[in-house]
Write an enzyme that holds these catalytic residues in place. Structure first.
Site, PDB file in Angstrom:
ATOM      1  N   GLY A   1     -12.238  -4.113   2.042  1.00 57.01           N
ATOM      2  CA  GLY A   1     -13.667  -3.817   2.131  1.00 57.01           C
ATOM      3  C   GLY A   1     -14.135  -2.907   1.004  1.00 57.01           C
TER       4      GLY A   1
ATOM      5  N   LYS B   1     -12.241  -9.825   9.277  1.00 57.17           N
ATOM      6  CA  LYS B   1     -13.253  -8.772   9.493  1.00 57.17           C
ATOM      7  C   LYS B   1     -14.616  -9.368   9.157  1.00 57.17           C
ATOM      8  CE  LYS B   1     -10.123  -4.933   8.463  1.00 57.17           C
ATOM      9  NZ  LYS B   1      -9.719  -3.933   7.463  1.00 57.17           N
TER      10      LYS B   1
ATOM     11  N   GLY C   1      -5.479  -5.612   1.969  1.00 57.49           N
ATOM     12  CA  GLY C   1      -4.098  -5.478   2.403  1.00 57.49           C
ATOM     13  C   GLY C   1      -3.499  -6.820   2.804  1.00 57.49           C
TER      14      GLY C   1
ATOM     15  N   ARG D   1       0.827  -1.215   0.000  1.00 60.36           N
ATOM     16  CA  ARG D   1       0.000   0.000   0.000  1.00 60.36           C
ATOM     17  C   ARG D   1       0.860   1.262   0.000  1.00 60.36           C
ATOM     18  NH1 ARG D   1      -4.955  -1.946   3.964  1.00 60.36           N
ATOM     19  NH2 ARG D   1      -6.386  -2.446   2.271  1.00 60.36           N
TER      20      ARG D   1
END
Ligand SMILES: Nc1ncnc2c1ncn2[C@@H]1O[C@H](COP(=O)(O)OP(=O)(O)OP(=O)(O)O)[C@@H](O)[C@H]1O
Ligand SMILES: O=C(O)[C@H](O)COP(=O)(O)O
Length: 401
Positions: free
Chosen positions: A382, A201, A358, A36
């Site tokens: 997401g 998540k 990520g 990133r």
């Protein structure tokens, strides 16, 4: 979308860039995958080369609105400096004295990184009212705003959403290019179209399944999400990750999938460990027989074979979230098998394979794959999922011309 060119001459202007620098760190605080940071470099370079005074803002992890050393962006500043090949100043707060002094000291073409946005309650507060003061403080540091953190455009947060109402704003090159690629998956994808979901998540990602059921032909479920499905089917899941309050929702998904002919592929076996540790005692057990004192930390070898089979003829694949706790070697095989399957179908029949997130991107690099073995490695986890669902993402909506 408005682009950097729409902001006009940037020489001498203070430009605040929202990047997504949410990188994985090891226990010692070292960056384990800088994907990133790398992805954010071109836009920062472009702005600096135009003579802007570049103020980079980002978050790391999910601190609760107060400073926490382990979530400091300081290690990221050093990495950014190396990748940019020029000094990066670092402010030890986001909108306080350190930030203001550092902005004041910036000269044309110089770069500054502010401390974690989420050390401030206003960044992630629920209502615009609660976010306003922080958004105003951020905006007061700059003359223009560039949104380049594709991984956060699904967040209605001060630095992504509210700030665009206070400064002339534009999309950076990363946001533009991500949107271009992901659009190919939403506009008439070649079929079979498979989506592989995993990661930790769980509550974020369970919600997206509803929409994906109407779009994909196959949904392969791994990672921490599996256990809510297994439990919904009546099986015990021991100490595994579980979203107890989502069981009915998941039962609903299973029913919809059956009615609409979408295939939901669940693991048949699981690597179950006594605790969340690489040294823990672990064994492969049938997915419907997880012992009460164990937690599932990877899909098992039969499941890995099954998932590879289900991906073999796919022409379009989107994958978000590792199949297991891949950072620990005993639980990496499932994720590795999915990565291999995607590499194979990209090479064999030119399938469009997109990896989002990520941690998923970090995983494929950990296994030694290069980015060009896949169709696209998205910086958004997401965000890319919500984009695929066809949702209007708040951080993109505000950049529309
Ligand atoms: N069965 C499991 N139990 C616990 N943790 C798991 C399990 N499977 C995967 N994980 C963890 O999930 C984490 C990644 O999940 P996450 O949902 O954040 O993925 P991502 O979408 O690729 O990343 P991001 O959303 O941060 O972009 C990894 O750290 C991995 O160890
Ligand atoms: O890791 C991500 O997907 C982005 O950085 C967004 O992080 P968040 O899910 O904590 O908002």
């Amino acid at each position: 979308m408005k682009t950097i060119a729409d902001l006009g001459d940037l020489t001498g202007r203070r430009v605040l860039v929202r990047s997504d620098l949410n990188v994985p760190l090891d226990d010692g605080g070292a960056i384990t995958d800088d994907g990133r940071v790398r992805a954010s470099v071109p836009t920062i370079k472009e702005l600096a080369s135009q003579g802007a005074r570049v103020i980079v803002t980002a978050h790391l992890g999910r601190p609760k609105g107060v400073p926490e050393e382990k979530y400091s962006l300081k290690p990221v500043a050093s990495r950014l400096e190396e990748l940019l090949g020029q000094p990066v100043a670092f402010a030890t707060d986001t909108v306080g004295e350190s930030a203001r002094e550092a902005v004041e000291a910036l000269e044309d073409g110089q770069v500054l990184l502010l401390e974690n946005l989420r050390f401030n309650k206003g960044e992630t507060a629920k209502t615009a009212e609660e976010r306003r003061e922080f958004a105003e403080q951020l905006a007061s540091l700059a003359d223009a705003y560039v949104s380049d953190g594709f991984g956060v455009v699904h967040r209605e947060q001060a630095s992504v959403f509210d700030i665009t109402k206070l400064l002339p704003s534009a999309a950076g090159g990363l946001v533009q290019s991500e949107v271009e690629v992901l659009r190919r998956l939403t506009e008439d994808p070649q079929r079979p179209y498979a989506v592989v979901l995993g990661g930790a998540k769980v509550s974020d990602k369970l919600g997206v399944i509803d929409n994906l059921l109407g779009k994909a032909d196959r949904l392969l479920i791994g990672g921490g999400m599996v256990f809510t499905f297994l439990k919904a089917q009546g099986h015990e899941v021991g100490k595994s990750l579980l979203e107890e309050d989502q069981l009915d929702v998941v039962r609903g998904y299973l029913k919809t999938a059956e009615e609409t002919g979408v295939e939901i592929v669940l693991p048949t076996d699981i690597v179950a460990a006594t605790e969340f540790s690489a040294d823990a005692d672990h064994e492969v057990v049938p997915a419907d027989q997880i012992p009460a004192d164990r937690m599932g930390l990877d899909i098992g070898p039969d499941s890995a074979r099954l998932f590879a089979e289900k991906l073999a003829d796919a022409k379009t694949v989107f994958w978000n979230g590792p199949m297991g706790a891949f950072e620990m070697q005993p639980y990496a095989a499932g994720t590795e098998a999915v990565a291999r399957a995607l590499v194979d179908i990209t090479a064999s029949h030119g399938a469009l394979t997109v990896v989002g997130g990520g941690d998923s991107a970090a995983a494929v690099r950990q296994f030694g794959h290069s980015d060009d073995e896949f169709g696209h490695i998205s910086t958004g986890g997401g965000a890319s999922l919500e984009f695929l669902e066809g949702k209007t993402l708040p951080g993109l909506l505000v950049l529309e011309d």
